[in-house]
Design a protein around this motif. Structure first.
Motif, mmCIF file in Angstrom:
data_model
loop_
_atom_site.group_PDB
_atom_site.id
_atom_site.type_symbol
_atom_site.label_atom_id
_atom_site.label_comp_id
_atom_site.label_asym_id
_atom_site.label_seq_id
_atom_site.Cartn_x
_atom_site.Cartn_y
_atom_site.Cartn_z
ATOM 1 N N TYR A 190 0.839 -1.206 0.000
ATOM 2 C CA TYR A 190 0.000 0.000 0.000
ATOM 3 C C TYR A 190 0.873 1.254 0.000
ATOM 4 N N PRO A 191 0.425 2.300 -0.689
ATOM 5 C CA PRO A 191 1.218 3.527 -0.753
ATOM 6 C C PRO A 191 1.291 4.213 0.610
ATOM 7 N N PRO A 192 2.274 5.112 0.781
ATOM 8 C CA PRO A 192 2.449 5.773 2.079
ATOM 9 C C PRO A 192 1.449 6.904 2.275
ATOM 10 N N VAL A 193 0.885 6.970 3.457
ATOM 11 C CA VAL A 193 0.006 8.076 3.843
ATOM 12 C C VAL A 193 0.628 8.742 5.062
ATOM 13 N N ASP A 194 0.733 10.046 5.033
ATOM 14 C CA ASP A 194 1.355 10.779 6.140
ATOM 15 C C ASP A 194 0.350 10.921 7.277
ATOM 16 N N VAL A 195 0.084 9.804 7.964
ATOM 17 C CA VAL A 195 -0.922 9.816 9.032
ATOM 18 C C VAL A 195 -0.497 10.701 10.202
ATOM 19 N N GLU A 196 0.816 10.905 10.372
ATOM 20 C CA GLU A 196 1.278 11.755 11.469
ATOM 21 C C GLU A 196 0.876 13.210 11.260
ATOM 22 N N ALA A 197 0.644 13.606 10.020
ATOM 23 C CA ALA A 197 0.241 14.984 9.720
ATOM 24 C C ALA A 197 -1.253 15.209 9.954
ATOM 25 N N PHE A 198 -1.987 14.130 10.314
ATOM 26 C CA PHE A 198 -3.427 14.228 10.558
ATOM 27 C C PHE A 198 -3.738 13.614 11.924
ATOM 28 N N PRO A 199 -3.491 14.381 12.999
ATOM 29 C CA PRO A 199 -3.651 13.842 14.361
ATOM 30 C C PRO A 199 -5.105 13.519 14.705
ATOM 31 N N LEU A 200 -5.248 12.600 15.640
ATOM 32 C CA LEU A 200 -6.558 12.182 16.128
ATOM 33 C C LEU A 200 -7.260 13.333 16.847
ATOM 34 N N GLN A 201 -8.548 13.480 16.565
ATOM 35 C CA GLN A 201 -9.412 14.388 17.328
ATOM 36 C C GLN A 201 -10.713 13.654 17.610
ATOM 37 N N THR A 202 -11.045 13.500 18.870
ATOM 38 C CA THR A 202 -12.200 12.672 19.246
ATOM 39 C C THR A 202 -13.510 13.447 19.258
ATOM 40 N N GLU A 203 -13.456 14.756 19.432
ATOM 41 C CA GLU A 203 -14.677 15.548 19.462
ATOM 42 C C GLU A 203 -15.026 16.033 18.055
ATOM 43 N N LYS A 204 -16.225 15.712 17.631
ATOM 44 C CA LYS A 204 -16.653 16.046 16.264
ATOM 45 C C LYS A 204 -17.741 17.119 16.277
ATOM 46 N N GLN A 205 -17.840 17.829 15.165
ATOM 47 C CA GLN A 205 -18.843 18.874 15.022
ATOM 48 C C GLN A 205 -19.974 18.395 14.104
ATOM 49 N N ASP A 206 -20.974 19.242 13.934
ATOM 50 C CA ASP A 206 -22.191 18.816 13.247
ATOM 51 C C ASP A 206 -22.138 19.136 11.750
ATOM 52 N N TYR A 207 -21.200 18.498 11.039
ATOM 53 C CA TYR A 207 -21.168 18.640 9.581
ATOM 54 C C TYR A 207 -20.501 17.408 8.968
ATOM 55 N N PHE A 208 -20.876 17.108 7.738
ATOM 56 C CA PHE A 208 -20.203 16.089 6.938
ATOM 57 C C PHE A 208 -19.236 16.811 6.009
ATOM 58 N N LEU A 209 -18.233 16.092 5.541
ATOM 59 C CA LEU A 209 -17.186 16.691 4.710
ATOM 60 C C LEU A 209 -16.928 15.845 3.469
ATOM 61 N N THR A 210 -16.747 16.505 2.329
ATOM 62 C CA THR A 210 -16.153 15.855 1.163
ATOM 63 C C THR A 210 -15.069 16.779 0.640
ATOM 64 N N ALA A 211 -13.971 16.207 0.174
ATOM 65 C CA ALA A 211 -12.822 17.017 -0.260
ATOM 66 C C ALA A 211 -12.111 16.307 -1.395
#
Length: 380
Positions: A190-211
């Protein structure tokens, strides 16, 4: 058999942006920092060159063709000739990063050629008819000329496939296409994903996202259409591209189009989203993995790489068809039981696609194949 590390040449098709395949090259250079770098052409902007860390790129005659910087993709019929002009005589291993012609490099019997395949040439093989249709080339003289060029590319591509000693694909989805197209076995890293650049956040807000980049095959339009039918749910659309005006016309009051966002801004959107919605048919799909690294579940079209990167029922949900109604059904299933998706578990799942894992697997694969190659040459 020598224990001296092999001298490596790294061949990429072209450099004109820093996208998914260039991230793979970046990590290959981490594994093989002494490798010499080759490409058909190099038109990277100065601000996008950082990942090459000052390395020079040996280019082909395509670099000097008239108007090549703007139209090099239009020289597709010349690309097989261009890649065959590279001389790799000083090298023990040629490692190609291929989605078009890089796997067609010419090597000697005592050299080892490993090709990391992002995809066989999709617009010449399984997506030819879709490519012609979307390009307005279904009929007419121009259509006949393009079809002849693609026919020639298929003939060359199939011949070139036999020059590779070992194939590696970026997903099992692509590995199946390699086996179908080239009739060759194919490992998966599998190709490399820079997961360290996307830290965990447990609290979510009231919206869906597409990007994503707003182009037709990403199918952002059906996501926006789905939220027309879900007026109580909020959608944020991140990205820019040719379909921007179309997306804005489709968007209701509950859809916010924020355009291009910086890396830091995209990360914040991903960290806060209830879920990331992804409607494209991708070979792998880095963006959904980045979202999962933030602890954000994904609702994705259940085809291709999404079946391998999203654990349905654990880190997200799949929908079976690229239609607005199919997206609506998945969103409604998600809203009924959002607490089933645990951010910490989602993050843990994403970590299996990290850059360090890619480096370890790629280094081990090349080392083992080089050892096997040396043994076979000593016996011949």
């Amino acid at each position: 058999m020598s224990n001296t590390p092999p001298k490596v040449a790294l061949l990429h098709e072209w450099f004109d942006s820093y996208a998914g395949s260039e991230r793979v090259v970046e990590q290959m250079l981490e594994v093989f920092p002494q490798a010499d770098l080759f490409a058909l052409c190099d038109f990277l902007k100065p601000e996008d060159r950082e990942f090459l860390k000052g390395r020079e790129v040996t280019t082909s005659f395509m670099q000097r063709l008239p108007f090549a910087k703007r139209t090099f993709r239009g020289f597709l019929p010349l690309m097989p000739l261009a890649v065959e002009q590279f001389c790799f005589d000083p090298f023990d291993v040629v490692l190609s990063s291929s989605h078009c012609v890089a796997h067609g490099a010419l090597t000697r019997a005592d050299q080892l050629h490993i090709s990391y395949v992002h995809s066989p040439i999709r617009y010449a093989w399984d997506l030819q008819h879709q490519y012609l249709r979307e390009s307005g080339l279904s009929w007419g003289i121009r259509s006949m000329i393009v079809r002849m060029i693609l026919h020639y590319m298929r003939l060359w591509d199939r011949t070139a496939a036999d020059r590779v000693d070992h194939y590696v694909a970026n997903s099992h989805y692509v590995a199946k296409r390699v086996q179908k197209t080239y009739r060759r076995p194919c490992e998966v890293i599998y190709p490399p994903v820079d997961v360290e650049a996307f830290p965990l956040q447990t609290e979510k807000q009231d919206y869906f996202l597409t990007a994503s980049r707003l182009v037709p095959y990403k199918r952002v339009d059906i996501v926006v259409e789905a939220f027309q039918k879900l007026p109580k749910q909020r959608l944020v659309v991140v990205g820019d591209g040719p379909d921007m005006e179309k997306i804005k016309r489709l968007a209701g009051s509950n859809v916010e189009c924020v355009g291009y966002q910086s890396h830091a801004e995209l990360r914040q959107w991903m960290q806060g989203a209830r879920a990331f919605v992804f409607a494209a048919d991708e070979d792998f799909g880095i963006t959904p993995v980045e979202a999962q690294a933030c602890g954000t579940p994904c609702i994705a079209y259940g085809v291709g790489g999404s079946l391998e990167t999203i654990a349905c029922g654990q880190t997200g949900l799949h929908f079976p068809q690229q239609t607005a109604d199919s997206v609506v059904d998945a969103i409604e299933r998600f809203v009924k039981d959002p607490n089933r998706f645990e951010p910490e578990r989602i993050r843990q799942h994403a970590e299996q696609f990290s850059a360090s894992r890619f480096q370890q697997q790629m280094q081990a694969f090349v080392h083992d194949r080089w050892q096997d190659h040396q043994r076979s040459m000593s016996l011949s």
